[in-house]
Design a protein around this motif. Structure first.
Motif, short mmCIF file in Angstrom:
data_model
loop_
_atom_site.label_atom_id
_atom_site.label_comp_id
_atom_site.label_asym_id
_atom_site.label_seq_id
_atom_site.Cartn_x
_atom_site.Cartn_y
_atom_site.Cartn_z
N GLY A 45 -1.07 16.50 7.29
CA GLY A 45 0.14 17.06 7.68
C GLY A 45 0.31 16.82 9.36
O GLY A 45 1.23 17.06 9.84
N ALA A 46 -0.72 15.88 9.55
CA ALA A 46 -0.68 15.55 11.20
C ALA A 46 -0.44 14.26 11.53
O ALA A 46 -0.73 13.62 12.49
N GLY A 47 0.06 13.39 10.50
CA GLY A 47 0.49 11.92 10.54
C GLY A 47 -0.84 11.11 10.26
O GLY A 47 -0.97 9.96 10.59
N VAL A 48 -2.10 11.54 9.83
CA VAL A 48 -3.06 10.81 9.33
C VAL A 48 -2.77 10.48 7.85
O VAL A 48 -3.28 11.16 7.00
N PHE A 49 -2.50 9.04 7.70
CA PHE A 49 -2.38 8.38 6.64
C PHE A 49 -3.49 7.69 6.04
O PHE A 49 -4.00 6.90 6.74
N GLU A 50 -3.86 7.81 4.73
CA GLU A 50 -4.66 6.97 4.05
C GLU A 50 -4.25 6.48 2.56
O GLU A 50 -3.34 7.25 2.05
N THR A 51 -4.83 5.44 2.35
CA THR A 51 -4.19 4.73 1.17
C THR A 51 -4.59 5.37 0.10
O THR A 51 -5.59 5.96 -0.08
N VAL A 52 -3.71 5.64 -0.89
CA VAL A 52 -3.99 6.51 -2.15
C VAL A 52 -5.00 5.72 -2.84
O VAL A 52 -4.85 4.38 -3.18
N ALA A 53 -6.15 6.33 -2.94
CA ALA A 53 -7.39 5.58 -3.80
C ALA A 53 -7.19 5.04 -5.17
O ALA A 53 -6.58 5.90 -6.06
N GLY A 54 -7.55 4.10 -5.46
CA GLY A 54 -7.62 3.60 -6.86
C GLY A 54 -6.30 3.05 -7.41
O GLY A 54 -6.34 2.40 -8.52
N ALA A 90 -11.00 5.95 -16.66
CA ALA A 90 -9.97 6.85 -16.52
C ALA A 90 -9.01 6.49 -15.65
O ALA A 90 -9.28 5.85 -14.61
N THR A 91 -7.82 6.35 -16.06
CA THR A 91 -6.79 6.05 -15.32
C THR A 91 -5.59 7.03 -14.89
O THR A 91 -5.72 8.11 -15.67
N TYR A 92 -4.88 6.76 -14.06
CA TYR A 92 -3.40 7.55 -13.76
C TYR A 92 -2.31 6.95 -13.36
O TYR A 92 -2.30 5.78 -12.98
N LEU A 104 0.66 -1.15 0.01
CA LEU A 104 -0.12 -0.01 -0.13
C LEU A 104 0.75 1.16 -0.02
O LEU A 104 1.74 1.39 0.80
N VAL A 105 0.20 2.32 -0.67
CA VAL A 105 0.90 3.57 -0.55
C VAL A 105 -0.19 4.31 -0.04
O VAL A 105 -1.10 4.57 -0.52
N LYS A 106 0.39 5.11 1.02
CA LYS A 106 -0.59 6.11 1.97
C LYS A 106 0.21 7.47 1.79
O LYS A 106 1.42 7.64 1.88
N LEU A 107 -0.75 8.28 1.85
CA LEU A 107 -0.62 9.78 2.05
C LEU A 107 -0.93 10.21 3.37
O LEU A 107 -1.89 10.10 3.65
N ASP A 108 -0.25 11.36 3.88
CA ASP A 108 -0.46 12.13 5.09
C ASP A 108 -1.52 13.22 4.54
O ASP A 108 -1.10 14.12 3.90
N MET A 109 -2.76 13.13 4.85
CA MET A 109 -3.79 13.78 4.39
C MET A 109 -3.79 15.12 4.89
O MET A 109 -4.19 16.15 4.22
N SER A 113 0.03 3.22 -10.26
CA SER A 113 -0.77 3.42 -11.39
C SER A 113 -2.33 2.68 -10.79
O SER A 113 -2.35 1.81 -10.23
N GLY A 114 -3.33 3.27 -11.46
CA GLY A 114 -4.64 3.01 -10.90
C GLY A 114 -5.82 3.64 -11.86
O GLY A 114 -5.50 4.18 -12.94
N VAL A 115 -6.97 3.63 -11.04
CA VAL A 115 -8.11 4.09 -11.67
C VAL A 115 -8.55 5.27 -10.96
O VAL A 115 -8.58 5.48 -9.82
N PHE A 116 -8.91 6.32 -11.71
CA PHE A 116 -9.17 7.50 -11.14
C PHE A 116 -10.61 7.37 -10.42
O PHE A 116 -11.74 6.75 -10.94
N ARG A 117 -10.64 7.73 -9.17
CA ARG A 117 -11.92 7.50 -8.25
C ARG A 117 -11.97 9.02 -7.53
O ARG A 117 -11.43 9.11 -6.71
#
Length: 137
Positions: free
Chosen positions: A17-26, A120-122, A10-15, A67-71
């Motif tokens: 700046g406070a250390g709250v990581f979410e999986t990059v969607a799609g 749509a993909t990215y 999984l690739v996760k992004l700090d949404m 790479s993935g699907v735009f959601r």
């Protein structure tokens, strides 16, 4: 280590700046690459004229690609905003049964595409922009 499912990397992004990581969607495919440049210290006195490298020197870097699907999700919007603002937030890469890689990354490219009869993909590329840490799990 036993075989792992690719979807568990999984690739996760700090949404925030406070250390709250979410999986990059799609994301459907992702990878992380580590690189270390070498510093050549070979001289006329090198044994057998074999190349010698300086231990612990050189620049280390990491790259994330996916790479993935735009959601139309919050992470898609945050990713676009990061790119256009030139921000360097923290990302995490979860490698199952191995560890968590975390550090600041800059989005170096984001590409959107699509077919007339498909979704749509990215594609996304990131480059490390500071120290990257590793925590075994």
């Amino acid at each position: 280590m036993t075989a792992q499912r690719g979807k568990d990397l999984l690739v996760k992004l700090d949404m925030t700046g406070a250390g709250v990581f979410e999986t990059v969607a799609g994301l459907r495919a992702s990878r992380i690459t580590f690189n270390a440049e070498t510093v050549d210290v070979t001289s006329l006195g090198s044994v057998g004229r074999w190349r010698e490298l300086l231990s612990g020197a050189g620049v280390r870097s990491a790259a994330i690609a996916g790479s993935g699907v735009f959601r139309d999700a919050a992470t898609d919007e945050r990713t676009r905003a990061i790119f256009f603002a030139g921000e360097i937030p923290s990302f995490q890469v979860i490698i199952p049964d191995f560890g968590i890689i975390e550090g600041p990354f800059q989005i170096t490219s984001i590409e959107y595409s699509g077919q007339h009869d498909g979704e749509a993909t990215y594609e996304l590329s990131l480059a490390s922009a500071g120290a990257v840490s590793f925590e075994a799990i």
